[in-house]
Scaffold this motif. Structure first.
Motif, short mmCIF file in Angstrom:
data_model
loop_
_atom_site.label_atom_id
_atom_site.label_comp_id
_atom_site.label_asym_id
_atom_site.label_seq_id
_atom_site.Cartn_x
_atom_site.Cartn_y
_atom_site.Cartn_z
N LEU A 107 -11.64 -3.94 3.55
CA LEU A 107 -10.24 -3.98 3.98
C LEU A 107 -9.33 -4.20 2.78
O LEU A 107 -8.31 -3.54 2.64
N GLU A 108 -9.73 -5.11 1.89
CA GLU A 108 -8.92 -5.38 0.69
C GLU A 108 -8.84 -4.17 -0.22
O GLU A 108 -7.78 -3.86 -0.76
N LYS A 109 -9.95 -3.44 -0.38
CA LYS A 109 -9.95 -2.21 -1.20
C LYS A 109 -9.01 -1.17 -0.60
O LYS A 109 -8.23 -0.54 -1.31
N ALA A 110 -9.09 -0.99 0.72
CA ALA A 110 -8.24 -0.01 1.40
C ALA A 110 -6.77 -0.41 1.29
O ALA A 110 -5.89 0.43 1.12
N PHE A 111 -6.49 -1.71 1.38
CA PHE A 111 -5.11 -2.23 1.29
C PHE A 111 -4.57 -2.05 -0.13
O PHE A 111 -3.47 -1.56 -0.31
N LYS A 112 -5.39 -2.41 -1.12
CA LYS A 112 -4.96 -2.34 -2.52
C LYS A 112 -4.67 -0.90 -2.96
O LYS A 112 -3.68 -0.63 -3.63
N ALA A 113 -5.53 0.03 -2.56
CA ALA A 113 -5.38 1.43 -2.96
C ALA A 113 -4.46 2.21 -2.02
O ALA A 113 -4.24 3.40 -2.22
N LYS A 114 -3.95 1.54 -0.96
CA LYS A 114 -3.07 2.16 0.03
C LYS A 114 -3.70 3.39 0.68
O LYS A 114 -3.04 4.37 1.01
N ARG A 115 -5.02 3.33 0.88
CA ARG A 115 -5.74 4.47 1.47
C ARG A 115 -5.42 4.64 2.95
O ARG A 115 -5.34 5.77 3.43
N LEU A 116 -5.26 3.53 3.68
CA LEU A 116 -4.94 3.65 5.11
C LEU A 116 -3.61 4.35 5.31
O LEU A 116 -3.50 5.25 6.13
N SER A 117 -2.60 3.95 4.55
CA SER A 117 -1.28 4.58 4.72
C SER A 117 -1.32 6.05 4.27
O SER A 117 -0.65 6.89 4.86
N THR B 113 1.80 7.42 6.84
CA THR B 113 2.88 6.54 7.25
C THR B 113 2.70 5.17 6.60
O THR B 113 1.59 4.82 6.20
N ALA B 114 3.77 4.41 6.51
CA ALA B 114 3.68 3.04 5.98
C ALA B 114 3.05 2.15 7.05
O ALA B 114 3.37 2.26 8.22
N ILE B 115 2.15 1.28 6.62
CA ILE B 115 1.47 0.38 7.56
C ILE B 115 2.00 -1.02 7.34
O ILE B 115 2.01 -1.53 6.22
N SER B 116 2.43 -1.64 8.43
CA SER B 116 3.04 -2.97 8.34
C SER B 116 2.00 -4.05 8.05
O SER B 116 0.81 -3.88 8.28
N GLU B 117 2.49 -5.15 7.53
CA GLU B 117 1.65 -6.32 7.24
C GLU B 117 1.00 -6.84 8.53
O GLU B 117 -0.11 -7.35 8.50
N GLU B 118 1.70 -6.68 9.64
CA GLU B 118 1.20 -7.13 10.95
C GLU B 118 -0.12 -6.44 11.31
O GLU B 118 -1.05 -7.07 11.81
N VAL B 119 -0.23 -5.14 11.02
CA VAL B 119 -1.45 -4.39 11.32
C VAL B 119 -2.59 -4.88 10.43
O VAL B 119 -3.71 -5.06 10.89
N TYR B 120 -2.30 -5.11 9.14
CA TYR B 120 -3.33 -5.64 8.24
C TYR B 120 -3.80 -7.02 8.68
O TYR B 120 -4.99 -7.32 8.64
N ASN B 121 -2.86 -7.87 9.12
CA ASN B 121 -3.24 -9.20 9.60
C ASN B 121 -4.12 -9.11 10.85
O ASN B 121 -5.08 -9.85 10.99
N ARG B 122 -3.80 -8.18 11.74
CA ARG B 122 -4.61 -7.98 12.95
C ARG B 122 -6.02 -7.52 12.59
O ARG B 122 -7.01 -7.99 13.15
#
Length: 88
Positions: free
Chosen positions: A56-66, A71-80
């Motif tokens: 999850l951290e790798k995907a968040f850091k590299a912005k692969r999910l977005s 689309t931009a992914i909110s912090e709320e989705v990452y927290n969930r």
């Protein structure tokens, strides 16, 4: 007996192909709303992440999910997602 094919999906964190049931799906609905899909059946564009915090951290850091969902992914989705991984 016929052997049932197991669907594989790529994790956006580690970029490994894994069985769909081992991953958590993040989906962008046709209306543009991003949410965590635990059933794997919501309609829309999906991206998958391993049930592991490093991925999850790798995907968040590299912005692969977005990038995968266009689309931009909110912090709320990452927290969930973090909560779901921790509770597993």
């Amino acid at each position: 007996m016929k052997v049932k094919k197991i669907p594989l999906r790529m994790c956006t964190g580690c970029m490994e192909m894994k069985p769909k049931k081992e991953l958590i799906r993040v989906v962008k609905s046709p209306e543009g709303e991003v949410s965590v899909d635990l059933t794997g059946k919501k309609s829309g564009r999906g991206a998958y992440v391993c049930k592991n915090t490093q991925c999850l951290e790798k995907a968040f850091k590299a912005k692969r999910l977005s990038r995968n969902l266009d689309t931009a992914i909110s912090e709320e989705v990452y927290n969930r997602l973090r909560e779901e991984i921790i509770n597993e």
